[in-house]
Design a protein around this motif. Structure first.
Motif, PDB file in Angstrom:
ATOM      1  N   MET A 138      67.671 104.006  82.559  1.00  6.57           N
ATOM      2  CA  MET A 138      67.030 103.281  81.452  1.00  6.57           C
ATOM      3  C   MET A 138      66.261 102.088  82.010  1.00  6.57           C
ATOM      4  O   MET A 138      66.790 101.328  82.816  1.00  6.57           O
ATOM      5  CB  MET A 138      68.089 102.784  80.462  1.00  6.57           C
ATOM      6  N   THR A 139      65.033 101.946  81.569  1.00  2.72           N
ATOM      7  CA  THR A 139      64.193 100.848  82.041  1.00  2.72           C
ATOM      8  C   THR A 139      64.170  99.724  81.017  1.00  2.72           C
ATOM      9  O   THR A 139      63.897  99.949  79.839  1.00  2.72           O
ATOM     10  CB  THR A 139      62.752 101.330  82.283  1.00  2.72           C
ATOM     11  N   ARG A 140      64.476  98.530  81.475  1.00  2.77           N
ATOM     12  CA  ARG A 140      64.378  97.335  80.644  1.00  2.77           C
ATOM     13  C   ARG A 140      63.057  96.655  80.942  1.00  2.77           C
ATOM     14  O   ARG A 140      62.724  96.419  82.101  1.00  2.77           O
ATOM     15  CB  ARG A 140      65.527  96.372  80.987  1.00  2.77           C
ATOM     16  N   ILE A 141      62.314  96.296  79.894  1.00  2.00           N
ATOM     17  CA  ILE A 141      61.018  95.634  80.060  1.00  2.00           C
ATOM     18  C   ILE A 141      61.054  94.303  79.316  1.00  2.00           C
ATOM     19  O   ILE A 141      61.448  94.244  78.141  1.00  2.00           O
ATOM     20  CB  ILE A 141      59.874  96.498  79.521  1.00  2.00           C
ATOM     21  N   LEU A 142      60.659  93.251  79.993  1.00  2.00           N
ATOM     22  CA  LEU A 142      60.471  91.948  79.360  1.00  2.00           C
ATOM     23  C   LEU A 142      58.986  91.645  79.322  1.00  2.00           C
ATOM     24  O   LEU A 142      58.348  91.505  80.366  1.00  2.00           O
ATOM     25  CB  LEU A 142      61.213  90.853  80.133  1.00  2.00           C
ATOM     26  N   TYR A 143      58.432  91.578  78.138  1.00  2.28           N
ATOM     27  CA  TYR A 143      57.044  91.154  77.976  1.00  2.28           C
ATOM     28  C   TYR A 143      57.020  89.625  77.912  1.00  2.28           C
ATOM     29  O   TYR A 143      57.694  89.016  77.078  1.00  2.28           O
ATOM     30  CB  TYR A 143      56.448  91.730  76.691  1.00  2.28           C
ATOM     31  N   SER A 144      56.251  89.036  78.812  1.00  3.29           N
ATOM     32  CA  SER A 144      56.168  87.577  78.870  1.00  3.29           C
ATOM     33  C   SER A 144      54.700  87.155  78.832  1.00  3.29           C
ATOM     34  O   SER A 144      53.819  87.980  78.568  1.00  3.29           O
ATOM     35  CB  SER A 144      56.880  87.049  80.121  1.00  3.29           C
ATOM     36  N   LEU A 145      54.434  85.891  79.119  1.00  5.14           N
ATOM     37  CA  LEU A 145      53.105  85.315  78.910  1.00  5.14           C
ATOM     38  C   LEU A 145      52.518  84.827  80.223  1.00  5.14           C
ATOM     39  O   LEU A 145      53.204  84.193  81.030  1.00  5.14           O
ATOM     40  CB  LEU A 145      53.223  84.140  77.940  1.00  5.14           C
ATOM     41  N   CYS A 146      51.232  85.103  80.419  1.00  2.00           N
ATOM     42  CA  CYS A 146      50.542  84.606  81.608  1.00  2.00           C
ATOM     43  C   CYS A 146      49.103  84.263  81.252  1.00  2.00           C
ATOM     44  O   CYS A 146      48.609  84.583  80.172  1.00  2.00           O
ATOM     45  CB  CYS A 146      50.572  85.641  82.737  1.00  2.00           C
ATOM     46  N   GLY A 147      48.423  83.632  82.205  1.00  5.91           N
ATOM     47  CA  GLY A 147      46.993  83.394  82.098  1.00  5.91           C
ATOM     48  C   GLY A 147      46.245  84.418  82.925  1.00  5.91           C
ATOM     49  O   GLY A 147      46.596  85.598  82.942  1.00  5.91           O
ATOM     50  N   ARG A 148      45.227  83.953  83.640  1.00  7.48           N
ATOM     51  CA  ARG A 148      44.466  84.878  84.498  1.00  7.48           C
ATOM     52  C   ARG A 148      45.338  85.466  85.601  1.00  7.48           C
ATOM     53  O   ARG A 148      45.130  86.589  86.036  1.00  7.48           O
ATOM     54  CB  ARG A 148      43.267  84.142  85.123  1.00  7.48           C
ATOM     55  N   ASP A 149      46.295  84.684  86.065  1.00  2.00           N
ATOM     56  CA  ASP A 149      47.142  85.085  87.192  1.00  2.00           C
ATOM     57  C   ASP A 149      48.466  85.621  86.668  1.00  2.00           C
ATOM     58  O   ASP A 149      49.308  84.864  86.178  1.00  2.00           O
ATOM     59  CB  ASP A 149      47.365  83.881  88.099  1.00  2.00           C
ATOM     60  N   GLU A 150      48.667  86.930  86.770  1.00  2.00           N
ATOM     61  CA  GLU A 150      49.892  87.550  86.262  1.00  2.00           C
ATOM     62  C   GLU A 150      51.137  87.134  87.041  1.00  2.00           C
ATOM     63  O   GLU A 150      52.259  87.332  86.570  1.00  2.00           O
ATOM     64  CB  GLU A 150      49.758  89.076  86.286  1.00  2.00           C
ATOM     65  N   SER A 151      50.949  86.565  88.216  1.00  2.00           N
ATOM     66  CA  SER A 151      52.100  86.170  89.031  1.00  2.00           C
ATOM     67  C   SER A 151      52.664  84.816  88.609  1.00  2.00           C
ATOM     68  O   SER A 151      53.637  84.354  89.200  1.00  2.00           O
ATOM     69  CB  SER A 151      51.702  86.112  90.511  1.00  2.00           C
ATOM     70  N   ARG A 152      52.070  84.199  87.587  1.00  2.00           N
ATOM     71  CA  ARG A 152      52.537  82.883  87.143  1.00  2.00           C
ATOM     72  C   ARG A 152      52.875  82.899  85.644  1.00  2.00           C
ATOM     73  O   ARG A 152      52.223  82.248  84.839  1.00  2.00           O
ATOM     74  CB  ARG A 152      51.489  81.813  87.434  1.00  2.00           C
ATOM     75  N   PRO A 153      53.896  83.648  85.242  1.00  2.00           N
ATOM     76  CA  PRO A 153      54.325  83.594  83.842  1.00  2.00           C
ATOM     77  C   PRO A 153      54.817  82.187  83.523  1.00  2.00           C
ATOM     78  O   PRO A 153      55.528  81.573  84.322  1.00  2.00           O
ATOM     79  CB  PRO A 153      55.452  84.623  83.775  1.00  2.00           C
ATOM     80  N   PHE A 154      54.445  81.668  82.350  1.00  2.00           N
ATOM     81  CA  PHE A 154      54.733  80.255  82.120  1.00  2.00           C
ATOM     82  C   PHE A 154      55.429  79.924  80.804  1.00  2.00           C
ATOM     83  O   PHE A 154      55.846  78.778  80.600  1.00  2.00           O
ATOM     84  CB  PHE A 154      53.442  79.424  82.227  1.00  2.00           C
ATOM     85  N   SER A 155      55.587  80.870  79.907  1.00  2.00           N
ATOM     86  CA  SER A 155      56.193  80.541  78.615  1.00  2.00           C
ATOM     87  C   SER A 155      57.622  80.030  78.778  1.00  2.00           C
ATOM     88  O   SER A 155      58.447  80.667  79.442  1.00  2.00           O
ATOM     89  CB  SER A 155      56.219  81.777  77.718  1.00  2.00           C
ATOM     90  N   PRO A 156      57.957  78.892  78.154  1.00  2.00           N
ATOM     91  CA  PRO A 156      59.341  78.397  78.242  1.00  2.00           C
ATOM     92  C   PRO A 156      60.340  79.369  77.649  1.00  2.00           C
ATOM     93  O   PRO A 156      61.455  79.511  78.148  1.00  2.00           O
ATOM     94  CB  PRO A 156      59.300  77.085  77.448  1.00  2.00           C
ATOM     95  N   HIS A 157      59.944  80.044  76.574  1.00  2.00           N
ATOM     96  CA  HIS A 157      60.857  80.953  75.895  1.00  2.00           C
ATOM     97  C   HIS A 157      61.091  82.217  76.718  1.00  2.00           C
ATOM     98  O   HIS A 157      62.197  82.774  76.715  1.00  2.00           O
ATOM     99  CB  HIS A 157      60.304  81.287  74.511  1.00  2.00           C
ATOM    100  N   CYS A 158      60.069  82.660  77.426  1.00  2.00           N
ATOM    101  CA  CYS A 158      60.234  83.834  78.298  1.00  2.00           C
ATOM    102  C   CYS A 158      61.086  83.497  79.511  1.00  2.00           C
ATOM    103  O   CYS A 158      61.869  84.340  79.969  1.00  2.00           O
ATOM    104  CB  CYS A 158      58.864  84.363  78.713  1.00  2.00           C
ATOM    105  N   TRP A 159      60.955  82.276  80.021  1.00  2.00           N
ATOM    106  CA  TRP A 159      61.795  81.874  81.139  1.00  2.00           C
ATOM    107  C   TRP A 159      63.266  81.857  80.742  1.00  2.00           C
ATOM    108  O   TRP A 159      64.142  82.206  81.539  1.00  2.00           O
ATOM    109  CB  TRP A 159      61.346  80.517  81.679  1.00  2.00           C
TER     110      TRP A 159
END
Length: 227
Positions: A1-22
């Motif tokens: 089973m694959t777990r996926i977390l959708y989070s938030l980023c800008g132009r750079d996908e390697s820098r997710p920044f949402s406080p709630h996603c963290w």
């Protein structure tokens, strides 16, 4: 089973920044649950999972979808009771709700003033247009005018964190000897500002700064891995 977390980023996908996603990333790691993080842009969120939510985080656990960081933490606690606890009982849930209120009502407004222009500048052009229009309507001023009080907000941040300083005199984490979801809530707020601004938010010798450094090192340095 694959777990996926959708989070938030800008132009750079390697820098997710949402406080709630963290909060959720740390909660999943705390539970020892494998997941794939898929950061998306603001304007892409309504397209996720047939419009399941207008905001992230969204957790897809098999066929089950959950939105809202606190609801996701409750879901993880109930679904995986054999894994390390996020709350340590009902008292920990009450503590986490208190920290959630403190974080979102006291700390987030200060960090918004600190970070809002940097967040805008991280985004792709389409998202910049959305972000500027929505935030300026909410704030009642331009992003530039609102962020002009950045230095003052940083001074206030130190004073507003005095209750946390007091709590950390007695234990290394808000959860006690080990972190709980209450820690991840406040961590998410400070990580949000760290990733978006790169600023040192607190004096290096401040007890909350020490706590934040400990949190950055948790779960094989998950927080520190994002610049």
């Amino acid at each position: 089973m694959t777990r996926i977390l959708y989070s938030l980023c800008g132009r750079d996908e390697s820098r997710p920044f949402s406080p709630h996603c963290w909060k959720v990333s740390m909660a999943l790691a705390h539970k020892g649950l494998d997941f794939i993080e898929k950061p998306v842009a603001f304007t892409e969120i309504p397209k996720l999972e047939n419009g399941f939510s207008k905001t992230v985080p969204i957790l897809k656990d098999g066929d089950h979808l959950v939105r809202d960081s606190f609801d996701i933490a409750l879901y993880l606690e109930e679904t995986y009771p054999d894994r390390p606890t996020l709350f340590g009982g009902e008292g920990g849930k009450v503590l986490a709700r208190f920290v959630e209120g403190f974080s979102q009502m006291v700390i987030h407004p200060l960090l918004t003033r600190v970070a809002v222009k940097d967040i805008h500048d991280m985004l792709a052009e389409t998202d910049q247009i959305y972000f500027r229009e929505s935030r300026e309507a909410r704030l009642g001023s331009t992003l530039e005018e609102f962020s002009a009080g950045r230095d003052e907000a940083l001074v206030h941040l130190v004073s507003q964190l005095e209750p946390v300083r007091f709590a950390l005199k007695f234990h290394p984490y808000l959860g006690g000897d080990t972190p709980l979801f209450a820690d991840y809530i406040l961590f998410g707020a400070l990580q949000w500002a760290r990733v978006t601004t790169g600023l040192s938010l607190l004096p290096a010798d401040h007890p909350v700064a020490d706590w934040f450094e400990r949190c950055l090192d948790l779960h094989q340095g998950m927080g520190r891995a994002v610049a």
